[in-house]
Each structure stands twice: as C-alpha cells, then as structure tokens.
Design a protein around this motif. Structure first.
Motif: not given
Lengths: 108, 116
Positions: A59-61
């Motif tokens: 999830k994202e980073r």
C-alpha cells in the motif's frame, strides 16, 4: 511470555531512507497477522492483514511480508507524514495479541 | 471498511465514580471488541461483545468492573465502574468485518479517560 514482539522500539529515518520493521510471534495456529498505524491521540488505523507464510501486501510506500514466525513492514523512501507508531497484532482463534509498537520518526 | 464513533472522546472523572463509553458502527457487525491502551503500552483486549449473548472477558477483567451491553448489531457500551487512577487509559472499540478470502479489524478513535 510475550506472544508478539516488535523491533526496534523506535526508529529515526531520514526522508527517503528505506527500512524495515519487524514483528515476531510465538503463537501457533495463526488466523491472521495485522499491521496498524497509530497517530498520537487516535485509534489504530488498519493497514494490512496477512494470513499465510509467503504472503505479501502493498500500500503506497508500505509492503508487508509474512513468514512462519515473523512479519516485516518495509517502508520505501519514507516521507515525514509516515511518522507514527506501527502496531502489529496476531489473531489465534478469537484471541488478539498486540505488540508494543515501533515508533517511527521520519526527518525531512 | 467500517466507520466507528465513540463517545465521549475524553473525560476526567473522580475516583469511585463510573463512566459509560458508547461505540457506534456504521454497519451491522457480529463481533465487537473493547480494548484498553495504557500510557506507553500496547493494546490489551478487555472483552468480546456479541449481540444476543453475554460478553466474554479476558483474564484479569471482570463483568462487575467492566459491564458491557450489546443491544443490537451496530452499538455497544462499556462501563468502567468504581474507577481508580489505575483505570486511566485510552479505551478503544473495534469491530471485525469479513471480506472475500479474509477479514479486517477496524478501531474507533478511542476514549481518553483520566481518573483523579
């Protein structure tokens, strides 16, 4: 005996400096392993559930991985807004066991 | 996901009094949980509240001290009775929601209780 152990307790990173948080557990018959983000004065915010060894979620980073006895939360190129306490929890049956968290500070 | 609200968000209470914390969910859920998070510590499960049955308490927590109600599938209350300073903590409500192939657990914003 602690069921869930998180390390390190605290982590300071420069913005963009990738790193990993660890969550190790001793329960058997894992039903699920949860990662949460908690900001000061707020309830935990759900990030991921992992169910079986070898599973990965992103999830994202953030990227969470799971082995038979531990999980890693990888943070790639963190930003200051990623600063928070990251909690790990394991579920065995209807029992939840939480770790004490890793306090992450990302410095601009 | 699930949106959970708690009331009150914080309170300061006198020793020996009781406080009831409300938890409201925006959708029907079978299982609701009550946790305590003491300063500098992680979360400890107090009890599991299922609609239509008595709450199940964890070791170290008793119904006389922490009575729980679960009148329907979207609401629960936790009462902290005969409070002492050791009860100062954040109290969190959470729910479990099943998804295809798994489940997720969501938390409310918490109730910060200070007992003088």
């Amino acid at each position: 005996e602690d069921q869930v152990t998180q390390s390190p307790e605290a982590l300071r990173l420069q913005e963009g400096e990738s790193s990993s948080l660890n969550c190790s557990y001793t329960v058997s018959g894992l039903r699920g392993l949860f990662w949460y983000r908690q900001d000061p004065g707020k309830g935990p915010e759900f990030l991921f559930t992992l169910y079986s060894a070898g599973e990965e979620k992103e999830k994202e980073r953030l990227k969470a991985t799971l082995t038979k006895k531990e999980s890693f939360l990888h943070i790639t190129a963190p930003k200051p807004e990623d600063s928070a306490t990251y909690l790990c929890a394991v579920q065995f049956g209807n029992q939840f066991y939480f770790g004490t968290g890793t306090s992450l500070t990302v410095i601009p | 996901s699930a949106v959970i609200s708690q009331k009150p968000s914080r309170d300061i209470c006198q020793r020996g009094t009781s406080l009831t914390i409300q938890c409201q969910v925006d959708s029907q859920v079978t299982m609701m949980f009550w946790y305590r998070q003491q300063p500098g510590q992680s979360l400890t499960l107090i009890a599991t509240a299922n609609q239509g049955s008595e709450a199940t308490y964890e070791s170290g927590f008793v119904i006389d001290k922490f009575p729980i109600s679960r009148p329907n599938l979207t609401f629960s209350t936790l009462t902290v009775s005969n409070m002492s300073p050791e009860d100062s903590s954040i109290y969190l409500c959470s729910v479990e929601k099943g998804l295809a192939g798994g489940f997720e657990q969501f938390f409310g914003p918490g109730t910060r209780l200070t007992v003088l």
